[in-house]
Design a protein around this motif. Sequence first.
Motif, PDB file in Angstrom:
ATOM      1  N   ASP A 130       0.817  -1.371  -0.048  1.00  0.00           N
ATOM      2  CA  ASP A 130       0.164  -0.087  -0.014  1.00  0.00           C
ATOM      3  C   ASP A 130       0.896   1.301   0.147  1.00  0.00           C
ATOM      4  O   ASP A 130       0.462   2.227  -0.449  1.00  0.00           O
ATOM      5  CB  ASP A 130      -0.923   0.100   1.121  1.00  0.00           C
ATOM      6  N   ASP A 131       2.096   1.126   0.585  1.00  0.00           N
ATOM      7  CA  ASP A 131       2.787   2.412   0.621  1.00  0.00           C
ATOM      8  C   ASP A 131       3.830   2.482  -0.599  1.00  0.00           C
ATOM      9  O   ASP A 131       4.882   3.361  -0.602  1.00  0.00           O
ATOM     10  CB  ASP A 131       3.820   2.540   2.060  1.00  0.00           C
ATOM     11  N   GLY A 132       3.674   1.520  -1.415  1.00  0.00           N
ATOM     12  CA  GLY A 132       4.634   1.684  -2.718  1.00  0.00           C
ATOM     13  C   GLY A 132       5.756   0.788  -2.585  1.00  0.00           C
ATOM     14  O   GLY A 132       6.487   0.713  -3.381  1.00  0.00           O
ATOM     15  N   THR A 133       5.983   0.007  -1.459  1.00  0.00           N
ATOM     16  CA  THR A 133       7.264  -0.616  -1.134  1.00  0.00           C
ATOM     17  C   THR A 133       6.938  -1.726  -2.294  1.00  0.00           C
ATOM     18  O   THR A 133       5.787  -2.306  -1.960  1.00  0.00           O
ATOM     19  CB  THR A 133       7.221  -1.121   0.180  1.00  0.00           C
ATOM     20  N   ASN A 134       8.023  -2.110  -3.046  1.00  0.00           N
ATOM     21  CA  ASN A 134       8.008  -3.216  -3.879  1.00  0.00           C
ATOM     22  C   ASN A 134       9.008  -4.271  -3.729  1.00  0.00           C
ATOM     23  O   ASN A 134      10.002  -3.826  -3.192  1.00  0.00           O
ATOM     24  CB  ASN A 134       7.619  -2.944  -5.043  1.00  0.00           C
ATOM     25  N   HIS A 162      17.077   5.772  -4.279  1.00  0.00           N
ATOM     26  CA  HIS A 162      15.605   5.348  -4.005  1.00  0.00           C
ATOM     27  C   HIS A 162      15.346   6.361  -3.060  1.00  0.00           C
ATOM     28  O   HIS A 162      15.687   6.550  -1.732  1.00  0.00           O
ATOM     29  CB  HIS A 162      15.410   3.950  -3.438  1.00  0.00           C
ATOM     30  N   ALA A 163      14.049   6.993  -3.335  1.00  0.00           N
ATOM     31  CA  ALA A 163      13.436   7.833  -2.332  1.00  0.00           C
ATOM     32  C   ALA A 163      13.178   7.181  -1.194  1.00  0.00           C
ATOM     33  O   ALA A 163      13.110   7.810   0.073  1.00  0.00           O
ATOM     34  CB  ALA A 163      12.197   8.557  -2.883  1.00  0.00           C
ATOM     35  N   GLY A 164      12.538   6.036  -1.009  1.00  0.00           N
ATOM     36  CA  GLY A 164      12.409   5.515   0.123  1.00  0.00           C
ATOM     37  C   GLY A 164      13.322   4.454   0.559  1.00  0.00           C
ATOM     38  O   GLY A 164      13.207   3.475   1.407  1.00  0.00           O
ATOM     39  N   GLY A 165      14.432   4.410   0.039  1.00  0.00           N
ATOM     40  CA  GLY A 165      15.408   3.708   0.349  1.00  0.00           C
ATOM     41  C   GLY A 165      15.352   2.079  -0.112  1.00  0.00           C
ATOM     42  O   GLY A 165      14.375   1.730  -0.912  1.00  0.00           O
ATOM     43  N   GLN A 166      16.211   1.437   0.285  1.00  0.00           N
ATOM     44  CA  GLN A 166      16.242   0.004  -0.368  1.00  0.00           C
ATOM     45  C   GLN A 166      17.194  -1.234   0.616  1.00  0.00           C
ATOM     46  O   GLN A 166      17.878  -0.692   1.320  1.00  0.00           O
ATOM     47  CB  GLN A 166      16.924   0.068  -1.515  1.00  0.00           C
ATOM     48  N   PHE A 167      16.291  -2.377   0.475  1.00  0.00           N
ATOM     49  CA  PHE A 167      17.233  -3.653   1.376  1.00  0.00           C
ATOM     50  C   PHE A 167      17.498  -4.620   0.145  1.00  0.00           C
ATOM     51  O   PHE A 167      16.756  -4.719  -0.729  1.00  0.00           O
ATOM     52  CB  PHE A 167      16.154  -4.149   2.066  1.00  0.00           C
ATOM     53  N   LEU A 168      18.517  -5.060   0.308  1.00  0.00           N
ATOM     54  CA  LEU A 168      19.075  -6.310  -0.653  1.00  0.00           C
ATOM     55  C   LEU A 168      19.233  -7.399   0.420  1.00  0.00           C
ATOM     56  O   LEU A 168      19.937  -7.156   1.401  1.00  0.00           O
ATOM     57  CB  LEU A 168      20.409  -5.985  -1.284  1.00  0.00           C
ATOM     58  N   VAL A 169      18.844  -8.475  -0.129  1.00  0.00           N
ATOM     59  CA  VAL A 169      19.182  -9.784   0.567  1.00  0.00           C
ATOM     60  C   VAL A 169      19.682 -10.775  -0.288  1.00  0.00           C
ATOM     61  O   VAL A 169      19.257 -11.151  -1.455  1.00  0.00           O
ATOM     62  CB  VAL A 169      17.941 -10.528   1.070  1.00  0.00           C
ATOM     63  N   ASN A 226      12.263  -2.170  -2.569  1.00  0.00           N
ATOM     64  CA  ASN A 226      12.565  -0.904  -2.691  1.00  0.00           C
ATOM     65  C   ASN A 226      11.356  -0.106  -1.974  1.00  0.00           C
ATOM     66  O   ASN A 226      10.141  -0.516  -2.365  1.00  0.00           O
ATOM     67  CB  ASN A 226      12.202  -0.669  -4.141  1.00  0.00           C
ATOM     68  N   GLY A 227      11.723   0.869  -1.246  1.00  0.00           N
ATOM     69  CA  GLY A 227      10.846   1.786  -0.545  1.00  0.00           C
ATOM     70  C   GLY A 227       9.949   2.522  -1.642  1.00  0.00           C
ATOM     71  O   GLY A 227      10.111   2.582  -2.903  1.00  0.00           O
ATOM     72  N   GLY A 228       8.939   3.108  -1.105  1.00  0.00           N
ATOM     73  CA  GLY A 228       8.139   3.795  -2.126  1.00  0.00           C
ATOM     74  C   GLY A 228       8.616   5.152  -2.490  1.00  0.00           C
ATOM     75  O   GLY A 228       9.610   5.430  -1.961  1.00  0.00           O
ATOM     76  N   GLY A 229       8.100   5.666  -3.697  1.00  0.00           N
ATOM     77  CA  GLY A 229       8.689   6.700  -4.331  1.00  0.00           C
ATOM     78  C   GLY A 229       9.720   6.146  -5.229  1.00  0.00           C
ATOM     79  O   GLY A 229       9.684   5.020  -5.632  1.00  0.00           O
ATOM     80  N   ASP A 230       9.996   7.407  -6.172  1.00  0.00           N
ATOM     81  CA  ASP A 230      10.706   7.151  -7.463  1.00  0.00           C
ATOM     82  C   ASP A 230      12.268   6.825  -6.971  1.00  0.00           C
ATOM     83  O   ASP A 230      12.703   7.341  -6.183  1.00  0.00           O
ATOM     84  CB  ASP A 230      10.790   8.310  -8.133  1.00  0.00           C
ATOM     85  N   ALA A 231      12.701   6.005  -8.058  1.00  0.00           N
ATOM     86  CA  ALA A 231      14.073   5.935  -8.208  1.00  0.00           C
ATOM     87  C   ALA A 231      14.883   6.940  -8.991  1.00  0.00           C
ATOM     88  O   ALA A 231      14.104   7.181 -10.051  1.00  0.00           O
ATOM     89  CB  ALA A 231      14.379   4.491  -8.590  1.00  0.00           C
ATOM     90  N   MET A 232      15.807   7.328  -8.709  1.00  0.00           N
ATOM     91  CA  MET A 232      16.801   8.239  -9.427  1.00  0.00           C
ATOM     92  C   MET A 232      17.837   7.679 -10.245  1.00  0.00           C
ATOM     93  O   MET A 232      18.583   7.120  -9.438  1.00  0.00           O
ATOM     94  CB  MET A 232      17.258   9.539  -8.947  1.00  0.00           C
ATOM     95  N   TRP A 233      18.076   7.545 -11.526  1.00  0.00           N
ATOM     96  CA  TRP A 233      19.240   6.862 -11.977  1.00  0.00           C
ATOM     97  C   TRP A 233      20.228   7.875 -12.626  1.00  0.00           C
ATOM     98  O   TRP A 233      19.653   8.673 -13.409  1.00  0.00           O
ATOM     99  CB  TRP A 233      18.491   5.935 -13.341  1.00  0.00           C
ATOM    100  N   GLY A 234      21.290   7.495 -12.462  1.00  0.00           N
ATOM    101  CA  GLY A 234      22.498   8.170 -12.961  1.00  0.00           C
ATOM    102  C   GLY A 234      23.281   7.431 -13.862  1.00  0.00           C
ATOM    103  O   GLY A 234      22.771   6.769 -14.717  1.00  0.00           O
ATOM    104  N   ASP A 235      24.497   7.933 -13.824  1.00  0.00           N
ATOM    105  CA  ASP A 235      25.565   7.468 -14.796  1.00  0.00           C
ATOM    106  C   ASP A 235      26.069   5.888 -14.746  1.00  0.00           C
ATOM    107  O   ASP A 235      25.819   5.526 -13.632  1.00  0.00           O
ATOM    108  CB  ASP A 235      27.017   8.147 -14.900  1.00  0.00           C
TER     109      ASP A 235
END
Lengths: 128, 128
Positions: free
Chosen positions: A32-36, A53-60, A108-117
Amino acid sequence: MEISRAADGTYDHGDHARFTGEVWLRGTLRGDDGTNVGIVHFAPGSRTHWHHHAGGQFLVGLTGRGRVRSRGEAGHVLEPGDVISVKPNEWHFHGGTPDTPLVHVAVNGGGDAMWGDPVTDEEYEEGF
Amino acid sequence: MEISRAADGTYDHGDHARFTGEVWLRGTLRGDDGTNVGIVHFAPGSRTHWHHHAGGQFLVGLTGRGRVRSRGEAGHVLEPGDVISVKPNEWHFHGGTPDTPLVHVAVNGGGDAMWGDPVTDEEYEEGF
């Protein structure tokens, strides 16, 4: 309650606007909060571009062995069962090691990811 | 960026105020919004009590095979690679099947969990 079956999962090829090398991604469910939650397969040497990531991220780490690093920091070798927390808006990359594939869960936390170089070969070696 | 190494992980025995049977939990990291990631090992037949999470929950099957069910709904058999999304405040349980252990990743949204009654043997069989 929703379920995404591994047996029914479809995999997208990582596009070259976001990834270097051979990467395959399975998207699953969104809360519901956009976490996926996704499952990501990296070939040896492949990696994300710099991103945050606007909402941060966990990796396992699931299988293989990978490299994860935030800009300006020392790198971490990700082994199966290791868990990484990346803060909101923290520039970072993840991928396989030069010699090993990696499969990880990404939360991936909710909100947009920003991609760079792209992560250059020099940046990929730095801090490891 | 923080890392919780599998090699350094410690496991807590699931207490009988929240779990039935033999359950072992490894807590790992917590994000800024309170979301946290754990790894949970269930012996065959073991399971959580009925509970819900204010921020919802994701489960990712790693090994073994499990049972997951929301109150009043049909159950799901959780296989490796399957992902489940449980909505905020949705009463549910998870655990092994009667004959198999289960290991899953749990991604717990921020906010408190509410713990209720044990899942009776009848409730554990219902909907499967």
